[in-house]
Design a protein around this motif. Structure first.
Motif, mmCIF file in Angstrom:
data_model
loop_
_atom_site.group_PDB
_atom_site.id
_atom_site.type_symbol
_atom_site.label_atom_id
_atom_site.label_comp_id
_atom_site.label_asym_id
_atom_site.label_seq_id
_atom_site.Cartn_x
_atom_site.Cartn_y
_atom_site.Cartn_z
ATOM 1 N N ARG A 35 15.064 7.002 12.132
ATOM 2 C CA ARG A 35 16.144 6.216 13.081
ATOM 3 C C ARG A 35 17.520 6.574 12.767
ATOM 4 N NH1 ARG A 35 12.405 2.443 12.756
ATOM 5 N NH2 ARG A 35 13.655 1.207 11.492
ATOM 6 N N GLU A 36 17.838 6.190 11.441
ATOM 7 C CA GLU A 36 19.173 6.162 11.122
ATOM 8 C C GLU A 36 19.707 7.686 10.886
ATOM 9 O OE1 GLU A 36 21.633 5.881 6.787
ATOM 10 O OE2 GLU A 36 19.973 4.530 7.081
ATOM 11 N N VAL A 37 18.789 8.689 10.753
ATOM 12 C CA VAL A 37 19.405 9.981 10.705
ATOM 13 C C VAL A 37 19.810 10.546 12.064
ATOM 14 C CG1 VAL A 37 18.674 12.390 10.204
ATOM 15 C CG2 VAL A 37 18.495 10.636 8.498
ATOM 16 N N MET A 38 18.811 9.854 12.977
ATOM 17 C CA MET A 38 18.979 10.251 14.436
ATOM 18 C C MET A 38 20.302 9.628 15.061
ATOM 19 S SD MET A 38 16.742 12.628 15.776
ATOM 20 C CE MET A 38 16.853 12.683 17.440
ATOM 21 N N GLU A 39 20.566 8.388 14.583
ATOM 22 C CA GLU A 39 21.610 7.706 15.173
ATOM 23 C C GLU A 39 22.706 8.359 14.725
ATOM 24 O OE1 GLU A 39 21.228 3.546 13.949
ATOM 25 O OE2 GLU A 39 19.657 3.269 15.032
ATOM 26 N N GLN A 40 22.869 8.889 13.395
ATOM 27 C CA GLN A 40 23.879 9.653 12.854
ATOM 28 C C GLN A 40 24.149 11.037 13.501
ATOM 29 O OE1 GLN A 40 23.849 9.978 8.730
ATOM 30 N NE2 GLN A 40 23.514 7.961 8.357
ATOM 31 N N TRP A 41 23.146 11.571 13.880
ATOM 32 C CA TRP A 41 23.030 13.019 14.645
ATOM 33 C C TRP A 41 23.799 12.784 16.000
ATOM 34 C CZ3 TRP A 41 20.730 15.266 18.587
ATOM 35 C CH2 TRP A 41 20.674 16.750 18.620
ATOM 36 N N ILE A 42 22.985 11.739 16.616
ATOM 37 C CA ILE A 42 23.488 11.465 17.931
ATOM 38 C C ILE A 42 25.317 11.220 18.165
ATOM 39 C CG2 ILE A 42 23.476 9.751 20.050
ATOM 40 C CD1 ILE A 42 20.559 9.783 19.369
ATOM 41 N N GLY A 43 25.375 10.321 16.849
ATOM 42 C CA GLY A 43 27.143 10.067 16.585
ATOM 43 C C GLY A 43 27.756 10.943 16.275
ATOM 44 N N CYS A 44 27.543 11.928 15.657
ATOM 45 C CA CYS A 44 28.219 13.157 15.161
ATOM 46 C C CYS A 44 28.932 13.854 15.986
ATOM 47 C CB CYS A 44 27.239 14.079 14.495
ATOM 48 S SG CYS A 44 27.951 15.143 13.261
ATOM 49 N N PRO A 45 30.230 14.222 15.899
ATOM 50 C CA PRO A 45 31.156 14.836 17.024
ATOM 51 C C PRO A 45 30.232 16.393 17.276
ATOM 52 C CG PRO A 45 32.329 14.090 15.413
ATOM 53 C CD PRO A 45 30.928 13.739 14.888
ATOM 54 N N ALA A 46 30.450 16.806 18.343
ATOM 55 C CA ALA A 46 30.071 18.012 18.752
ATOM 56 C C ALA A 46 30.498 19.276 17.913
ATOM 57 C CB ALA A 46 29.913 18.546 20.242
ATOM 58 N N GLU A 50 28.150 21.824 11.038
ATOM 59 C CA GLU A 50 27.385 21.893 9.873
ATOM 60 C C GLU A 50 26.852 20.466 9.669
ATOM 61 O OE1 GLU A 50 30.446 22.987 6.813
ATOM 62 O OE2 GLU A 50 30.538 24.875 7.547
ATOM 63 N N GLY A 51 27.558 19.291 9.985
ATOM 64 C CA GLY A 51 27.009 17.926 9.853
ATOM 65 C C GLY A 51 25.676 17.631 10.658
ATOM 66 N N LYS A 52 25.907 18.339 11.964
ATOM 67 C CA LYS A 52 24.690 18.159 13.021
ATOM 68 C C LYS A 52 23.519 18.794 12.042
ATOM 69 C CE LYS A 52 26.319 17.080 17.478
ATOM 70 N NZ LYS A 52 25.346 15.760 17.823
ATOM 71 N N GLU A 53 24.033 20.081 11.754
ATOM 72 C CA GLU A 53 22.681 20.905 10.978
ATOM 73 C C GLU A 53 22.069 20.207 9.877
ATOM 74 O OE1 GLU A 53 20.313 23.653 10.591
ATOM 75 O OE2 GLU A 53 21.118 23.521 12.211
#
Length: 98
Positions: A35-46, A50-53
């Protein structure tokens, strides 16, 4: 072909893996990580590819962890089945020797 000791080891590892996957605390921890990682992934700027990956790799690692344990469970079940077959064959062989 696996010997009996290998089969017993695989069966035992499968039982431990099953206990782990059925452990409520471990399930909660893995779900919280997902959950935490998905929330961070969704909140990560497009633009932060590298952060999203990196976050995507964490999700994949969590899923892989579960898959590996499931594989141990399946291998353990197969080993238990083979041991049972060997035991039954041994009994049948003993009957024919009498």
């Amino acid at each position: 072909m696996s010997n009996d000791a290998d089969l017993l080891d695989q069966q035992g590892r499968g039982q431990v893996a099953l206990q782990l996957l059925e452990n409520e605390l471990l399930k909660e921890a893995l779900d919280a990580i997902d959950r935490e990682v998905m929330e961070q992934w969704i909140g990560c700027p497009a633009r932060d590819k590298e952060g999203k990956e990196a976050l995507w790799q964490l999700i994949k690692t969590s899923r892989k962890f579960r898959e590996v344990l499931t594989g141990y469970i399946d291998t353990g079940k197969l080993a238990a089945h083979k041991l049972k077959q060997y035991e039954e064959q041994g009994r049948i062989a003993k009957l024919f020797r009498q």
